[in-house]
Design a protein around this motif. Structure first.
Motif, PDB file in Angstrom:
ATOM      1  N   LYS A 139      48.801  42.449   9.519  1.00 14.58           N
ATOM      2  CA  LYS A 139      48.813  43.562  10.476  1.00 14.58           C
ATOM      3  C   LYS A 139      49.923  43.384  11.504  1.00 14.58           C
ATOM      4  O   LYS A 139      50.535  44.361  11.945  1.00 14.58           O
ATOM      5  N   ASN A 196      46.664  58.384   6.730  1.00  7.92           N
ATOM      6  CA  ASN A 196      45.717  57.353   6.299  1.00  7.92           C
ATOM      7  C   ASN A 196      45.529  56.249   7.333  1.00  7.92           C
ATOM      8  O   ASN A 196      44.917  55.217   7.024  1.00  7.92           O
ATOM      9  N   ASN A 197      46.086  56.456   8.537  1.00 11.93           N
ATOM     10  CA  ASN A 197      45.987  55.446   9.582  1.00 11.93           C
ATOM     11  C   ASN A 197      45.753  56.121  10.919  1.00 11.93           C
ATOM     12  O   ASN A 197      46.439  57.091  11.256  1.00 11.93           O
ATOM     13  N   ARG A 198      44.801  55.588  11.677  1.00 14.51           N
ATOM     14  CA  ARG A 198      44.558  56.145  13.008  1.00 14.51           C
ATOM     15  C   ARG A 198      45.759  55.893  13.913  1.00 14.51           C
ATOM     16  O   ARG A 198      46.191  56.784  14.650  1.00 14.51           O
ATOM     17  N   TYR A 199      46.269  54.662  13.870  1.00 16.79           N
ATOM     18  CA  TYR A 199      47.434  54.272  14.652  1.00 16.79           C
ATOM     19  C   TYR A 199      48.507  53.752  13.708  1.00 16.79           C
ATOM     20  O   TYR A 199      48.309  53.660  12.495  1.00 16.79           O
ATOM     21  N   GLY A 202      47.416  50.689  11.704  1.00 14.79           N
ATOM     22  CA  GLY A 202      46.047  50.762  11.194  1.00 14.79           C
ATOM     23  C   GLY A 202      45.096  51.287  12.249  1.00 14.79           C
ATOM     24  O   GLY A 202      45.369  52.289  12.917  1.00 14.79           O
ATOM     25  N   ASP A 203      43.966  50.605  12.424  1.00 19.30           N
ATOM     26  CA  ASP A 203      42.960  51.051  13.382  1.00 19.30           C
ATOM     27  C   ASP A 203      43.177  50.487  14.781  1.00 19.30           C
ATOM     28  O   ASP A 203      42.403  50.788  15.690  1.00 19.30           O
ATOM     29  N   GLU A 204      44.191  49.685  14.968  1.00 14.97           N
ATOM     30  CA  GLU A 204      44.408  48.993  16.233  1.00 14.97           C
ATOM     31  C   GLU A 204      45.628  49.571  16.950  1.00 14.97           C
ATOM     32  O   GLU A 204      46.750  49.561  16.422  1.00 14.97           O
ATOM     33  N   TYR A 205      45.403  50.081  18.146  1.00 18.66           N
ATOM     34  CA  TYR A 205      46.482  50.579  19.008  1.00 18.66           C
ATOM     35  C   TYR A 205      47.375  49.401  19.392  1.00 18.66           C
ATOM     36  O   TYR A 205      46.891  48.342  19.788  1.00 18.66           O
ATOM     37  N   TRP A 242      47.595  62.227  16.258  1.00 19.30           N
ATOM     38  CA  TRP A 242      47.879  60.903  16.843  1.00 19.30           C
ATOM     39  C   TRP A 242      48.446  61.037  18.251  1.00 19.30           C
ATOM     40  O   TRP A 242      48.020  60.347  19.182  1.00 19.30           O
TER      41      TRP A 242
END
Length: 286
Positions: A139, A196-199, A202-205, A242
């Motif tokens: 990541k 396919n990714n929040r940030y 991935g899921d971590e800002y 986003w």
């Protein structure tokens, strides 16, 4: 500038005043133009910047660190008026020999550490405070890939598209078409990834979001260049989702105010030395 075709001479010669809005500060050599020491405030971290997208990256990062409860991230932010040539003062050039904002001095080290280039500052602060940079190797690598994607891509958006679309003294179809095509490709890169990714990582800002959002988030929400309609920004739905989510973060709202010299006076905090400045020292209260 009225000719539609240009034949370069054998040796290029600088013509002062040529270059549109920023002609008075552009020049083909580096180094200081005048002696001017930088002020130093009470905190170890001293930021010298302006509320452009590159400057916002760092003020958002610092405000996010403070929002996280990291008191050691307290900072003083001083305004560098690039339109007036502050970046060519001797003190600023000592911190950033490239004469670009933002520039940071960390006085918690001995000797004090200078850091220049916005991406380098983000990475320096993330490593210093162990925050907003994933610890998982895969990541972390993804985050850094997107951070450096931004550092390589944004000059196309700013110096390319932004200049010829918004700032050039005359409009020419070829450069506007050339850079519009590339900016739309970049937006498509982001849109496909964010499907396919929040940030960005991935899921971590992370610092990747902090680097990309002030440029591309501001672009699709029409805060820079007033080009959202021209670029059909509404079609990049994942980028908009986003961008709008990040816009709601309290630290992002504060970070966008620091060193800002345009827009509503209530959203401009020319200098920042304390958290209370956001309440008491914005331009509508001075």
């Amino acid at each position: 500038m009225s000719d539609t075709s240009y034949t370069p001479p054998h040796v290029w010669k600088w013509e002062p005043g040529n270059g549109g809005k920023f002609a008075n500060i552009n020049r083909p050599v580096a180094g200081p133009t005048h002696d001017k020491a930088l002020p130093v405030g009470k905190h170890p971290l001293q930021l010298y910047s302006l509320g452009t997208p590159n400057g916002v990256k760092v003020t958002v990062m610092l405000e996010e660190l403070l929002e996280k409860g990291i008191k050691e991230a307290e900072y003083d932010a001083y305004l560098i008026q690039i339109g007036e040539g502050d970046q060519f003062g001797s003190g600023f050039v000592d911190v950033n020999p490239n004469s670009k904002i933002p520039a940071l001095m960390d006085h918690s080290t001995n000797p004090p550490q200078r850091v220049f280039e916005s991406g380098a500052i983000l990475l320096y602060l993330a490593e210093k405070f162990s925050a907003f940079l994933p610890s998982d190797p895969a990541k972390r690598t993804e985050c850094l890939s997107w951070l450096f994607w931004q550092m390589g891509s944004a000059p196309i958006l700013g110096g390319g598209f932004g200049h010829f679309y918004a700032y050039a003294p005359e409009k020419y179809q070829y450069p506007i078409d050339r850079y519009t095509m590339e900016v739309k490709r970049q937006l498509d890169v982001l849109d496909r990834h964010l499907a396919n990714n929040r940030y960005m990582a991935g899921d971590e800002y992370s610092i990747a979001d902090m680097a990309i959002h002030p440029w591309y988030g501001a672009l699709v929400t029409n805060r820079i260049y007033e080009a959202a309609e021209f670029l059909e920004a509404h079609t990049y739905k994942n980028v908009l989702r986003w961008a709008e989510e990040i816009d709601t973060r309290p630290a992002v709202k504060r970070g966008r105010m620091v060193n800002r010299t345009f827009g509503e006076p209530s959203e401009q905090l020319h200098e920042r030395h304390d958290a209370s400045d956001f309440e008491h020292k914005t331009q509508d209260k001075i």
